[in-house]
Design a protein around this motif. Structure first.
Motif, PDB file in Angstrom:
ATOM      1  N   SER A 104       0.848  -1.197   0.000  1.00  0.00           N
ATOM      2  CA  SER A 104       0.000   0.000   0.000  1.00  0.00           C
ATOM      3  C   SER A 104       0.888   1.253   0.000  1.00  0.00           C
ATOM      4  O   SER A 104       2.119   1.151   0.121  1.00  0.00           O
ATOM      5  N   LYS A 105       0.272   2.399  -0.103  1.00  0.00           N
ATOM      6  CA  LYS A 105       1.039   3.644  -0.095  1.00  0.00           C
ATOM      7  C   LYS A 105       1.647   3.898   1.280  1.00  0.00           C
ATOM      8  O   LYS A 105       2.538   4.711   1.441  1.00  0.00           O
ATOM      9  N   LEU A 106       1.080   3.180   2.273  1.00  0.00           N
ATOM     10  CA  LEU A 106       1.506   3.438   3.650  1.00  0.00           C
ATOM     11  C   LEU A 106       2.921   2.952   3.936  1.00  0.00           C
ATOM     12  O   LEU A 106       3.603   3.461   4.800  1.00  0.00           O
ATOM     13  N   GLY A 107       3.377   1.939   3.236  1.00  0.00           N
ATOM     14  CA  GLY A 107       4.713   1.440   3.580  1.00  0.00           C
ATOM     15  C   GLY A 107       5.346   0.679   2.431  1.00  0.00           C
ATOM     16  O   GLY A 107       4.649   0.156   1.553  1.00  0.00           O
ATOM     17  N   SER A 108       6.665   0.658   2.425  1.00  0.00           N
ATOM     18  CA  SER A 108       7.379  -0.080   1.368  1.00  0.00           C
ATOM     19  C   SER A 108       7.659  -1.510   1.848  1.00  0.00           C
ATOM     20  O   SER A 108       7.535  -1.815   3.029  1.00  0.00           O
TER      21      SER A 108
END
Lengths: 489, 874
Positions: B703-707
């Motif tokens: 998700s955009k929240l974490g790599s």
């Protein structure tokens, strides 16, 4: 009772090439009979190329070669070699009698006239033996030098018309069939009745040749738990050029004086034998002095023939006792062989040669050897070390020996042996093989007594007799490795 | 005129070569579909110019391939023309072969076209009888013999046709003195047999005794004059007469049988056996019959006979014992003698050895198996030492015969022990062994040995190493597939083993279609034969693993189907779907959709949408070379011809596995239109010539929240710098399947130049490292004219100071053993998987002379470029 079809097939040199049908002979009247006999179960023969492909596959020369093929090798399939079955889309073609001779596969399909369901009993099909005998005669007729093969092949249609018109086999001796084709004139007296197996009559000086060829096979293990195995067997060959339609010959197969006297187990004879002392040897007679001569009365055919076959199971001693050790050591083999000739054997050889086959692994690079006599070489394919021992063993010791170091070549050129027996020879498992021939000698001591030969009606004839003693599959196993043996009862 | 003759002769030869061509292709029958072709052949027979051998061959072709295709009217025309030729030619003694072939063709024509009641047949009989009538005419004896055979064919197909000639035939047979007497006798015997069997319900009275007995006695008295094969039809006719008339007793055969008891001829031996079986107990006494059996068995050991003939005798022995002769074996002495003679010797061929044992095992009393171990000793040794298919087929044939005859614990134990020993070393024999077990199961009602052996094999496979099973999965998985059909064999361990195997295959890049099929076959059998309650979770895990590990769509789909069935159908429904009664049926797909919950809507295939920009990005974090040891030597290691210290070095090198482990960070950029991506797969499209196949990398979601951290493991096959395209595929929030390209992975020259793992290669001491360097240098720079040149040498001058080049190459530097600085600096670089780059640098004022040697010459341009970068940096 006839054969439906005969094929002569040339086997491919490599499994991936196709087999080639050299000759086919079909018999339409027999095919009609087969249709009548089989009704709805009739399966016709296939065109040559398909037939050859399936046959070659069935006998194990196809692309699958010697690998497991369930349709052929399953335990459920009844094994009837040399009778085979091939499966086609229409059904099974059975019984195909097959005989292999060198690169040739000879095959015929006998007619089964009255086959009940699931009856595959080969005694009940007369044409099985006829088909087999016909193929044997074809094989005999085709055993000619390669430059004459093509010509002989062109004679096959006439040959089969004579040997088996309409597929009905009437003569299965290649010599007599070829003789009948020449249609040479004969003169017959009013009282004569010429045998079908003697179409030509001899005219001229009379002579008889009687020769005994005796073979020994041996497998020496030099291991406590395994006994050495040996078999002696032989045959009496005859060629009789005598005038008249059916002269009789009587002779004795007996034991020569001043030679070993090992009793012959029994005789099996040629159909031309009228009477013979052929009975099996009773167990208690095996070592009771000189065995009684065996008398044979026969009316000889025109061609060379094997009068009788015999075997002798009461041999006590090997003709040449051998000891062989072989030890692999870092790219080389240390070999040592000791051979001792029995004092019962005539010390004169036409040839005597020991071969050490090294069929699994790299080729032989070189051999460093010190034989007590003779010379050591390597075969042209560099897979066999050959020790030519010569014509005589030393009179005093009757012993010869060889020590050698065999240097093996490039491992990348290693090959695997093709036969299972040779594949067994890995690591310390190894054997050497002895090839020899002793002229004018038999190990059993048997010979044709020249004084016993009588011809009726009486005539003057020249008699020639001869004997020879040969090795055939005479193995000595490495005493450091395992030997391929059977457990004796 | 001469030209016309030549042309006619050429036409004949052309027709023949056309026929030969078609014969070799198997299409000769097609030629006869055109009726005119037959007449073309017949025309050639009339032409004087056509060679007689060509004519003979044309007739033979007509006989074999053309006759059964003729129309009735056409057949009569052909017969008429052939009769003309026969009329014309039958007197010519110089054309015997041609006339013989003509008679054979004509007779075959009449028989195959049902013309036995027609005029041509009558004419043919007259012609033939005229030839046969020339008794004792020596020049025509071949023709007479053939004519007898032709008449015999006609009589066989039209019984009674020649009955009116019977008396003349009897007289001819008695008078005939040449070798064709046999043909006259054969013809007569056929005529007599047909006469006796003619349409009467009481055949005993069909023919008077004085008409039968004298000729039959004459025939049997002269049996010695027949060839063995020629005697067969006469014997069969006489046997028929013995059975159908009361005038002839079976004892008529006794002299013939006794005289030929010792015969080695296959036909004579067969005749004796055939008569004996037909008239068991009526001709030979018990002692004589025992003698016959003894002769028969000893025939197998006549070593001067052809092996095929010895095998044929063995078949007769089997048939003899099978067909009522088994009571012979009741007598202990006969059985003992048979066993002695039939015990195989070390000299027997494999075929004879196996067949002898087949007979031998049946000759022991049922349930007495004490000799089996000794009997199979030879075959067992051969199979266990070589793993040869033929030897093992033979061994199992004997075991099959032994077990079907003696179902004892001892035989069963022997089967299990041998099977276990063979499978350890020779997995390729598994199909053969399973076939044996199945044959036992199908043949015998008792399946104890089947189950015991299969259980044992099953345990053996489960305890084998995964690498071993993977390398021979075609064979090993057949065992699991067969054992999966057995409800009594616990399968949890099987499934766990398969999960491990699939994972191992994935890590080895070996998840191919064939492996997938083999595993799915096991799964299918598990579903069919086991209650899903017990295997639900394990099998579900396996099937899920297959959906993710295998890249092959077919395997994924099939695994998905089984997974869906497992999850959504009852056991009963599941078996209906997968069971053989529906497999292959057209209704299969409908059944599946009807039975599975939620699968009744046909959603069609998923569409893959390719997008240029998705916001999915990745960045390299690090590269770490990882060295490990292999269990067996790698096939990637190239071998140099080395000796001495280097030999040991290269032995270590063969077991060294070098991996380039890249760490990447995968992230979804802020500008991406997606918030969350699920089922993300990353595939490296590396050339298989340069790298071993790298497994796909899978992520549950991003998700955009974490790599997310990703690890790429590359195993080079050659040290070739390259750029690897990377594709990503994922599922979006709206259930679309999307693919896109990620930044390619660049494997550079510096990535590929690694420090030599001295310790893994067994070179710990600095002095030894110098030795390795020097010896390698010597090997790689050996004389270029030498056939075994194994490397290349090159020199480059770099314009830079000593300390600069030293700094750049410091990781690869070999310090001088004394600790001092030498005149020459040595650098050694390792190029995975097993190549080397050696540098010797000598400083000259402000420049460095770099001598280089390598066993991978393709790397030299990269070295040059790399040195240029140092150069330009100055």
């Amino acid at each position: 009772m006839s054969v439906r079809c005969v094929w002569i097939i040339h086997l491919p040199g490599t499994p991936n090439k196709a087999a080639k049908v050299l000759f086919t002979r079909k018999f339409p009247t027999v095919e009609k009979q087969a249709k009548r006999a089989s009704g709805e179960g009739y399966v016709g023969v296939l065109p040559d190329p398909q037939m050859a492909r399936l046959l070659v596959q069935e006998v194990g020369f196809g692309p699958a070669g010697k690998k497991f093929v369930a349709e052929r090798d399953s335990c459920r399939e009844i094994l009837q070699k040399p009778v085979f079955k091939i499966k086609t889309d229409e059904g099974e073609i059975w019984p195909l009698v097959v005989l292999q001779q060198g690169e040739l596969l000879l095959c015929c399909l006998p007619l089964v006239e009255e086959q009940t369901s699931n009856d595959n009993n080969l005694i009940n099909i007369p044409t099985i033996s006829q088909g087999f005998a016909l193929l044997s005669s074809l094989a005999e007729a085709l055993r000619v030098p390669s430059q004459e093969f093509a010509t002989r092949l062109t004679e096959m249609p006439a040959f089969l018309n004579e040997a088996a018109p309409f597929g009905c086999v009437r003569d299965t001796c290649a010599d007599t069939v070829l003789a009948k084709l020449t249609n040479r004139p004969v003169t017959l007296h009013k009282t004569d009745k010429q045998a079908a197996w003697k179409p030509l009559l001899h005219r001229g000086k009379s002579s008889i040749y009687l020769g005994i060829t005796e073979f020994i096979r041996a497998s020496q293990c030099n291991q406590e738990e395994m006994r050495d195995a040996m078999e002696v067997y032989g045959s009496v060959l005859c060629r009789a050029e005598l005038e008249g339609v059916s002269p009789d010959i009587i002779l004795n197969v007996s034991h020569a004086p001043d030679s070993p006297s090992i009793a012959l187990d029994q005789l099996t004879t040629h159909p031309c034998v009228l009477s013979a002392d052929s009975m099996p040897l009773p167990d208690n007679k095996a070592s009771a002095g000189v065995p009684a001569p065996r008398r044979i009365r026969f009316s000889p055919p025109s061609e060379n023939f094997t009068l009788c076959h015999y075997s002798a199971s009461h041999l006590q001693e090997l003709p040449i006792f051998g000891s062989y050790t072989m030890k692999p050591e870092d790219g080389k083999l240390q070999v040592s062989v000791l051979l001792k000739l029995s004092d019962q054997i005539r010390n004169t050889f036409d040839y005597c040669e020991l071969q050490i086959p090294l069929l699994n692994g790299p080729p032989v690079q070189s051999v460093d050897s010190s034989p007590s006599q003779g010379g050591v070489t390597v075969s042209p394919d560099r897979r066999i070390v050959v020790w030519n021992i010569g014509q005589k063993f030393p009179n005093k010791t009757l012993e010869v020996s060889l020590t050698a170091t065999v240097y093996m070549g490039d491992k990348s050129k290693s090959i695997a042996a093709s036969s299972p027996e040779d594949q067994f020879c890995v690591g310390l498992n190894s054997y050497c093989q002895l090839y020899f021939m002793v002229p004018e000698f038999t190990h059993t001591g048997c010979h044709v007594d020249p004084r016993s030969v009588q011809v009726s009606p009486a005539t003057k004839f020249k008699l020639t007799t001869g004997r020879e003693y040969k090795s055939n599959d005479y193995k000595i196993w490495n005493s450091l490795g395992e030997a391929l043996t059977v457990k004796e009862k | 005129m001469a030209a016309t003759r030549r042309r006619v002769a050429d036409d004949g030869r052309q027709t023949l070569s056309n026929i030969r061509r078609n014969l070799s292709k198997g299409t000769v029958e097609k030629l006869f579909e055109d009726e005119s072709f037959v007449f073309e052949l017949l025309d050639a027979l009339y032409e004087e110019e056509v060679d007689v051998t060509v004519k003979t061959e044309l007739l033979a072709v007509l006989e074999q391939y053309g006759l059964d295709r003729l129309e009735a009217s056409c057949a009569e025309q052909v017969a008429a023309r052939l009769l003309d030729v026969l009329q014309e030619q039958r007197g010519s003694s110089d054309r015997l072969r041609f006339v013989v072939q003509l008679m054979l063709t004509l007779t075959s024509l009449v028989v195959t076209n049902d013309m036995l009641k027609t005029e041509p047949c009558g004419s043919l009989v007259s012609h033939l009888w005229e030839i046969v009538g020339r008794v004792n005419d020596v020049p025509s004896r071949r023709l007479r013999g053939c004519a007898c055979q032709c008449l015999r064919q006609l009589e066989t197909w039209s019984p009674g046709l020649l009955s009116r000639y019977k008396d003349r035939l009897v007289q001819a047979m008695r008078e005939e003195r040449t070798h064709v007497f046999q043909d006259y006798a054969t013809l007569l015997s056929t005529v007599l047999t047909n006469l006796s069997a003619r349409g009467d319900s009481t055949p005993a009275d069909s023919i008077p005794a004085d008409e039968v007995v004298p000729p039959l006695s004459f025939l049997m008295d002269n049996a010695f004059l027949f060839t063995p094969s020629g005697l067969w039809p006469v014997v069969l006719s006489v046997m028929e007469l013995v059975k159908t008339t009361v005038h002839v007793a079976p004892s008529i055969f006794k002299p013939l049988m006794l005289q030929n008891l010792t015969s080695v001829d296959p036909c004579m031996l067969h005749i004796v056996l055939y008569i004996q079986k037909a008239f068991q107990g009526e001709i030979l006494t018990a002692e004589e019959e025992s003698q016959l059996l003894q002769r028969l068995t000893s025939g197998v050991n006549i070593l001067t006979l052809r092996p095929a003939q010895r095998l044929l005798i063995l078949q007769w022995i089997k048939a003899y014992l099978q067909q009522g002769g088994a009571e012979e074996l009741q007598e202990e002495e006969t059985a003992g003698s048979l066993q002695r003679v039939l015990h195989p010797t070390v000299f027997d061929s494999l075929d004879i050895h196996v067949d002898k044992l087949n007979v031998l095992t049946r000759s022991y009393p049922t349930d007495e198996d004490h000799n089996l171990g000794e009997d199979i000793h030879y075959l067992k040794r051969l199979a266990l030492t070589t793993g040869n298919d033929q030897a093992t087929v033979g061994l199992y044939r004997v075991l099959f015969a032994a077990y079907t005859h003696h179902q004892t614990q001892r035989v069963s134990d022997a089967v299990i022990k041998i099977t276990q020993d063979l499978v350890v070393d020779y997995p390729h024999l598994i199909p053969l062994i399973l076939d044996f077990l199945l044959a036992i199961k199908e043949t015998l009602s008792d399946s104890t040995v089947y189950q015991a052996t299969l259980s044992s094999l099953h345990s053996q496979v489960l305890s084998a190493r995964q690498a071993e099973v993977l390398s021979h999965f075609r064979f090993y998985l057949q065992v699991l597939s067969a054992s999966a059909k057995q409800p009594h064999i616990q399968q949890q361990k099987t499934i766990q083993f398969l999960v491990g195997l699939v994972r191992y295959a994935e890590s080895s890049g070996a998840c191919d279609w064939e492996l997938g099929c083999a595993v799915l076959t096991v799964c299918r059998n598990l579903l069919l034969h086991h209650c899903s309650d017990y295997i639900y979770y394990d099998l579900g895990e396996l099937l899920f693993e297959m959906q993710t590990s295998f890249s092959d769509c077919d395997i994924r789909n099939r695994a998905r189907l089984l997974y869906a069935l497992l999850a959504g159908a009852s056991d009963e429904k599941l078996r209906d779907v997968l069971g053989s009664k529906l497999l292959g049926g057209v209704v299969l797909s409908q059944n599946i959709t009807n039975m599975l919950t939620g699968s009744s809507q046909n959603l069609g295939k998923a569409e893959v949408i390719h997008m240029e920009k998705t916001g999915l990005e990745w960045q390299r974090v690090s590269l770490t070379p990882v060295f490990s040891s292999l269990e067996s030597p790698s096939d990637l290691v190239h071998s140099l011809h080395v000796t001495g210290r280097l030999e040991s070095y290269f032995q270590h090198l063969a077991y060294l596995k070098a991996e380039l482990v890249y760490q990447y960070t995968l992230s979804l950029s802020e500008t991406s239109e997606y918030e969350v991506l699920s089922a993300v797969s990353v595939r490296l499209k590396a050339s298989t010539e340069t790298f071993t196949p790298a497994p796909d990398i899978h992520l549950l979601s991003i998700s955009k929240l974490g790599s997310k951290e990703l690890t790429l493991r590359l195993v080079p096959r050659v040290p070739q710098p390259s750029v690897i395209d990377v594709q990503a595929m994922f599922c979006t929030e709206d259930h679309s399947t999307v693919s896109c390209l990620l930044d390619p992975v660049g494997v550079t020259f510096t990535d590929l130049t690694l420090t030599l793992p001295w310790q893994e290669l067994g070179v710990d001491v600095l002095q030894d490292r110098h030795c390795v360097f020097d010896e390698l240098w010597a090997v790689l720079t050996a004389d270029s004219n030498h056939a075994r040149q194994q490397g290349v040498e090159s020199v480059k001058v770099v314009q830079c100071a000593t300390d600069r080049i030293h700094r750049a190459l410091n990781a690869f530097h070999l310090p001088h053993p004394s600790g001092d600085e030498g005149i020459v600096d040595k650098y050694l670089m390792f190029l995975p998987p097993s190549y080397h780059l050696l540098l010797q640098v000598v400083a000259q004022s402000n420049k460095q002379v770099v001598s280089m040697a390598t066993d991978y010459w393709q790397i030299l341009p990269c070295v040059s470029n790399y040195l240029n970068t140092i150069d330009s940096a100055t």
